[in-house]
Design an enzyme around this catalytic site. Sequence first.
Site, mmCIF file in Angstrom:
data_model
loop_
_atom_site.group_PDB
_atom_site.id
_atom_site.type_symbol
_atom_site.label_atom_id
_atom_site.label_comp_id
_atom_site.label_asym_id
_atom_site.label_seq_id
_atom_site.Cartn_x
_atom_site.Cartn_y
_atom_site.Cartn_z
ATOM 1 N N GLU A 176 70.129 45.317 31.481
ATOM 2 C CA GLU A 176 69.209 44.692 30.533
ATOM 3 C C GLU A 176 68.305 45.747 29.904
ATOM 4 O O GLU A 176 68.054 46.802 30.483
ATOM 5 C CB GLU A 176 68.351 43.632 31.246
ATOM 6 C CG GLU A 176 69.107 42.367 31.624
ATOM 7 C CD GLU A 176 69.370 41.481 30.426
ATOM 8 O OE1 GLU A 176 68.698 40.456 30.258
ATOM 9 O OE2 GLU A 176 70.280 41.822 29.640
ATOM 10 N N HIS A 235 38.418 42.019 40.941
ATOM 11 C CA HIS A 235 37.108 41.380 40.978
ATOM 12 C C HIS A 235 36.155 42.077 41.943
ATOM 13 O O HIS A 235 34.950 41.829 41.898
ATOM 14 C CB HIS A 235 37.267 39.898 41.344
ATOM 15 C CG HIS A 235 37.737 39.067 40.197
ATOM 16 N ND1 HIS A 235 37.086 37.935 39.763
ATOM 17 C CD2 HIS A 235 38.791 39.217 39.356
ATOM 18 C CE1 HIS A 235 37.722 37.415 38.725
ATOM 19 N NE2 HIS A 235 38.767 38.185 38.464
ATOM 20 N N LYS A 254 39.340 34.486 23.746
ATOM 21 C CA LYS A 254 40.118 35.623 23.258
ATOM 22 C C LYS A 254 41.517 35.638 23.872
ATOM 23 O O LYS A 254 42.507 35.921 23.193
ATOM 24 C CB LYS A 254 39.388 36.917 23.589
ATOM 25 C CG LYS A 254 39.922 38.122 22.831
ATOM 26 C CD LYS A 254 38.940 39.276 22.873
ATOM 27 C CE LYS A 254 39.381 40.384 21.932
ATOM 28 N NZ LYS A 254 38.397 41.455 21.835
ATOM 29 N N ASP A 255 41.609 35.305 25.161
ATOM 30 C CA ASP A 255 42.920 35.207 25.806
ATOM 31 C C ASP A 255 43.767 34.109 25.182
ATOM 32 O O ASP A 255 44.996 34.218 25.103
ATOM 33 C CB ASP A 255 42.760 34.943 27.310
ATOM 34 C CG ASP A 255 42.334 36.196 28.071
ATOM 35 O OD1 ASP A 255 42.424 37.294 27.506
ATOM 36 O OD2 ASP A 255 41.906 36.061 29.237
ATOM 37 N N SER A 271 36.240 45.291 35.995
ATOM 38 C CA SER A 271 37.203 45.730 34.994
ATOM 39 C C SER A 271 36.786 47.050 34.365
ATOM 40 O O SER A 271 35.595 47.333 34.198
ATOM 41 C CB SER A 271 37.339 44.679 33.889
ATOM 42 O OG SER A 271 37.854 43.474 34.398
#
Length: 425
Positions: free
Chosen positions: A288, A216, A244-245, A220
């Site tokens: 894993e 922030h 959108k998220d 971005s």
Amino acid sequence: MAGLHNSEFSNPVINWIDTRLPIFTMMQKEYGSFPTPKNFNYFWNFGALATVNLLLMIATGVFLAMNYTPNTSMAFESVQRIMRDVNYGWLLRYLHSNGASMFFIVVYIHIFRGMYYGSYKKPRELLWILGVVILLLMMATAFMGYVLPWGQMSYWGATVITNLFSAIPLVGDSIVTLLWGGFSVDNPTLNRFFSLHYLMPFVLIAVVFLHVAALHITGSNNPLGIDVKTPQDTLPFHPYYTAKDSVGMCVWAMVLAALVFFAPNFLGDPANFIPANPLQTPAEIVPEWYFLPFYAILRSVPDKLGGVSMMFGSIIVLFILPWLDTSPVRSARFRPIYRVLMWVLVIDLLALGAVGAHRPEGIWVVIGRASTAWYFLHFLVLLPLLGKFEKTLPLPDSISQPVLKGGIGGGPLAGAAAAQSMEKN
């Protein structure tokens, strides 16, 4: 009243709280009206998905810890009790175990997006470094969590991985003894790992907070990899990107639900359904799936110290990535050679994953060594040289230009923005 924060919320309860502790104003500023580039694609969902996934892991982990017994004689049975006797214990455990796999899937895609679009470049170097720290903490947390069921693969995986530190000259044996709490993997080891596995997610939360704070501050990146120049280049985070998220979260939830309800043990190892036995070594010791590429790098070097150094080096190289890539252009959309190399790197990592899942013999040894060599060649040789010799495509003047034209970099609301532009003309 003098000295109080002037809140703009109409709800009296929220207003009363906000005037005394302006958390709602902060949330509105950072997540409501926060300006974000208007051309985000769905790759930008994965940061939010990683945060939700982390919260799910913490929530399920807290309830699992209430019923787990960190003792070598009872750990395996306590996990079985969670699965059979605790109300919805099976659901909690499957959400937690498959949630770990989903967490790594989300974070690996998030890292790929950062590399593909050059999100590690100036001024976001520290943001990227904090992201790599998060990856390391995730790996440590996942490894210690994998030990807790105290099955065969848990025990022998812990033995093999902790023994790697013995390759460090002078202090290696002391580190291993400290990790074990004795001279073998036993009850003190399990207690240490349980304690640290419970603690590490909260450390992760703190680093994620710093990661978001750094985001922030710098703002971005975007698919074009160019800086925001005018207010017309941005949209408020809410409602455009919260919506959108939400789409991404629905897809993530459906995939996780499919794993939990239809294939809960698909990503697990059958050997972990056998109680740990220090006197019986499994035919194959395999970590894993999300550790397999690094495990392949470890085994590709015949020397123990060399293998350990290469394995840790594969992560360390990510810390210095902002300085290895010398190109002034961020996004792979305008770097034709780099774009190809990024997809070759993805194939290389998948090959390393396949190598890590097989015994180090025959053709797998050759593939492992070739893939390991290419991994380090990509970062240490090709990236520094590419910035000097690659001919990049011309960058657009602003984010709005290709969005309004519907060209490269077109993102959400591109069609609406183009229609508005035509109406004005």
